[in-house]
Design a protein around this motif. Structure first.
Motif, PDB file in Angstrom:
ATOM      1  N   TRP A 194     -10.091  -5.754 -36.470  1.00 35.90           N
ATOM      2  CA  TRP A 194      -9.288  -5.666 -37.731  1.00 35.90           C
ATOM      3  C   TRP A 194      -9.831  -5.702 -38.894  1.00 35.90           C
ATOM      4  O   TRP A 194      -9.683  -5.196 -39.604  1.00 35.90           O
ATOM      5  CB  TRP A 194      -7.880  -6.681 -37.833  1.00 35.90           C
ATOM      6  N   SER A 195     -10.877  -6.226 -38.660  1.00 35.10           N
ATOM      7  CA  SER A 195     -11.581  -6.670 -40.372  1.00 35.10           C
ATOM      8  C   SER A 195     -12.371  -5.696 -40.413  1.00 35.10           C
ATOM      9  O   SER A 195     -13.493  -5.430 -41.721  1.00 35.10           O
ATOM     10  CB  SER A 195     -12.109  -8.366 -39.993  1.00 35.10           C
ATOM     11  N   ALA A 229      -4.801  -3.805 -36.410  1.00 39.99           N
ATOM     12  CA  ALA A 229      -5.723  -3.699 -35.982  1.00 39.99           C
ATOM     13  C   ALA A 229      -6.457  -1.778 -35.922  1.00 39.99           C
ATOM     14  O   ALA A 229      -7.319  -1.701 -36.940  1.00 39.99           O
ATOM     15  CB  ALA A 229      -6.617  -4.472 -35.103  1.00 39.99           C
ATOM     16  N   GLU A 230      -5.251  -1.788 -35.156  1.00 42.11           N
ATOM     17  CA  GLU A 230      -6.671   0.256 -34.687  1.00 42.11           C
ATOM     18  C   GLU A 230      -5.557   1.425 -36.305  1.00 42.11           C
ATOM     19  O   GLU A 230      -6.700   1.593 -36.696  1.00 42.11           O
ATOM     20  CB  GLU A 230      -5.416   0.346 -32.911  1.00 42.11           C
ATOM     21  N   SER A 240      -3.114  -5.971 -31.839  1.00 36.29           N
ATOM     22  CA  SER A 240      -3.945  -4.945 -31.316  1.00 36.29           C
ATOM     23  C   SER A 240      -3.009  -3.780 -32.643  1.00 36.29           C
ATOM     24  O   SER A 240      -4.036  -2.677 -32.601  1.00 36.29           O
ATOM     25  CB  SER A 240      -4.021  -5.192 -29.989  1.00 36.29           C
ATOM     26  N   GLU A 275      -4.309   0.297 -38.969  1.00 34.16           N
ATOM     27  CA  GLU A 275      -5.059   0.039 -40.441  1.00 34.16           C
ATOM     28  C   GLU A 275      -6.655  -0.105 -40.273  1.00 34.16           C
ATOM     29  O   GLU A 275      -7.139  -0.321 -41.447  1.00 34.16           O
ATOM     30  CB  GLU A 275      -5.458  -2.078 -40.250  1.00 34.16           C
ATOM     31  N   ASN A 276      -7.321   0.240 -39.288  1.00 31.97           N
ATOM     32  CA  ASN A 276      -8.926   0.855 -39.626  1.00 31.97           C
ATOM     33  C   ASN A 276      -9.157   2.133 -38.334  1.00 31.97           C
ATOM     34  O   ASN A 276      -8.228   2.583 -37.780  1.00 31.97           O
ATOM     35  CB  ASN A 276      -9.938  -0.841 -39.007  1.00 31.97           C
ATOM     36  N   ARG A 294     -16.219  -3.490 -36.208  1.00 28.41           N
ATOM     37  CA  ARG A 294     -15.735  -3.380 -34.796  1.00 28.41           C
ATOM     38  C   ARG A 294     -17.498  -3.550 -34.111  1.00 28.41           C
ATOM     39  O   ARG A 294     -17.999  -3.725 -32.793  1.00 28.41           O
ATOM     40  CB  ARG A 294     -15.592  -1.986 -34.384  1.00 28.41           C
ATOM     41  N   ARG A 348     -11.516 -10.933 -42.312  1.00 28.34           N
ATOM     42  CA  ARG A 348     -10.413 -10.061 -43.440  1.00 28.34           C
ATOM     43  C   ARG A 348      -9.209 -10.426 -44.081  1.00 28.34           C
ATOM     44  O   ARG A 348      -9.589 -10.609 -45.684  1.00 28.34           O
ATOM     45  CB  ARG A 348      -9.288  -8.828 -42.519  1.00 28.34           C
ATOM     46  N   LEU A 360     -10.595  -9.107 -31.336  1.00 36.37           N
ATOM     47  CA  LEU A 360      -9.304  -8.178 -32.361  1.00 36.37           C
ATOM     48  C   LEU A 360      -9.900  -8.500 -33.987  1.00 36.37           C
ATOM     49  O   LEU A 360      -9.106  -7.832 -34.442  1.00 36.37           O
ATOM     50  CB  LEU A 360      -7.934  -9.110 -31.571  1.00 36.37           C
ATOM     51  N   TYR A 361      -9.229 -10.516 -34.048  1.00 30.52           N
ATOM     52  CA  TYR A 361      -9.806 -10.350 -35.622  1.00 30.52           C
ATOM     53  C   TYR A 361     -10.924  -9.166 -36.032  1.00 30.52           C
ATOM     54  O   TYR A 361     -10.551  -9.218 -36.889  1.00 30.52           O
ATOM     55  CB  TYR A 361      -9.850 -11.640 -35.696  1.00 30.52           C
TER      56      TYR A 361
END
Length: 368
Positions: free
Chosen positions: A281-282, A361-362, A358, A364-365, A285, A213, A277-278
């Motif tokens: 976040w990108s 990431a949750e 984390s 922002e997605n 999933r 991302r 994780l990344y």
């Protein structure tokens, strides 16, 4: 251990990831916008004026992180590392300050970084700084520079703060930290640093440096299209490693395929924790490396802990019950990531930082 793929297969793999990402891009972006509207833009959590205890908890956790790891001068301290500072810590702190809407902390971190780590001829940071000795390792770490550049981009674009744009950093990453894949020279691998030792037939690769991302947003914002290519191909390589059954901390990419790293042990540990994780976040999933990462973390005989390091045979070597490491597993399972001051205060710098990541990431997605 790892299968060899032809150049043609590599190109097809990269094309698949590019098409998949671009096909889903509008949907993912729409979800992100909807999510931001629903929670008041989690890209920049306000530190004051919060109306409920639920929304206050994440900001309080950021305050706890600052009180433990951020000095008044803007230096981020790695407590386990003997009080040193390093470029990824400064980049991580800068990103967290932006995400939590803390402009004062952001400006302090950036000022300290400029004064102490920008000692090279280009816009990349020196990696290691020690109290009483200043810079003790002038080499670069690409993830630190990537996160600093991404934080500056987000600060200007999402927060509206008057900051220096990351164009020079992005250009230096593109010119100094990319190398052709020996199996498919038309594809680009992200190097772990500007001085990384490599040869035309062998390139070291750290899977956890692929924060696709950040690479894509930087590439699009600065016109550095090679960063987009590195993001696409990086996800292809992660897909290959996951298919082979093992996403390690380090691997060498050779003309004959993947090989054990020449300069590191072959293992999946504290670096590789960041891969799922990344990817989440990108907005990826569904990437197989997320599934593989969840499997590597899981301990069927210990549901309260996770495996933070596995050997080359996949056997768990180190276990942990720290909430920052467990939060990555929760993220892969679409479980809520809860972060509180108590959880931040219960763990060292690295897992505490991953815990906040984390959480971001949750938020922002919205792919569950």
């Amino acid at each position: 251990m790892f299968p060899r793929r032809s150049s043609a297969q590599m190109v097809r793999g990269a094309g698949h990831d590019q098409q998949r990402f671009r096909k889903d891009a509008n949907t993912v972006q729409a979800k992100r916008i909807t999510r931001r509207q629903a929670i008041g833009s989690c890209m920049a959590f306000p530190l004051i004026g919060l109306s409920s205890s639920a929304s206050a908890a994440p900001s309080d956790a950021w305050v706890a992180w600052k009180s433990r790891f951020l000095g008044a001068d803007g230096r981020v301290t790695d407590d386990i590392g003997g009080g040193i500072s390093h470029s990824e810590g400064q980049g991580y702190g800068l990103l967290l300050a932006q995400a939590f809407g803390d402009r004062a902390a952001f400006e302090a971190i950036e000022a300290w970084t400029k004064d102490n780590l920008l000692v090279r001829d280009e816009a990349l940071m020196a990696w290691r700084w020690e109290p009483g000795a200043a810079v003790t390792d002038w080499h670069t770490a690409t993830d630190g520079d990537l996160f600093r550049a991404w934080a500056l981009l987000r600060a200007a674009r999402d927060s509206g703060w008057p900051v220096a744009l990351p164009d020079r950093i992005a250009a230096d990453i593109a010119s100094l930290c990319l190398a052709p894949d020996p199996r498919a020279p038309g594809e680009l691998l992200l190097l772990p640093g500007a001085e990384t030792r490599r040869a035309p037939d062998r390139v070291p690769f750290n899977p956890s440096y692929i924060m696709s991302r950040a690479l894509r947003e930087l590439g699009e914002a600065t016109g550095q299209t090679d960063l987009l290519r590195a993001a696409d191909h990086g996800e292809t390589v992660l897909r290959e490693l996951a298919a082979a059954g093992f996403v390690p901390d380090w691997i060498d990419v050779t003309q004959d395929g993947f090989a054990p790293p020449a300069d590191h042990d072959l293992r999946a540990g504290y670096d590789a924790l960041r891969v799922p994780l990344y990817l989440v976040w990108s907005g990826r999933r569904d990437h197989p490396a997320v599934t593989r990462g969840a499997e590597a973390l899981s301990l069927p005989d210990d549901p309260s802990g996770v495996a933070v390091r596995r050997d080359a045979q996949g056997e768990p070597v180190d276990r942990s019950d720290l909430p920052g490491y467990r939060s990555i597993l929760s993220l892969t399972r679409c479980e809520d990531v809860v972060v509180t001051p108590q959880s931040i205060n219960s763990q060292p710098y690295y897992p505490a930082t991953l815990h906040l990541f984390s959480f971001l990431a949750e938020r922002e997605n919205d792919s569950c």
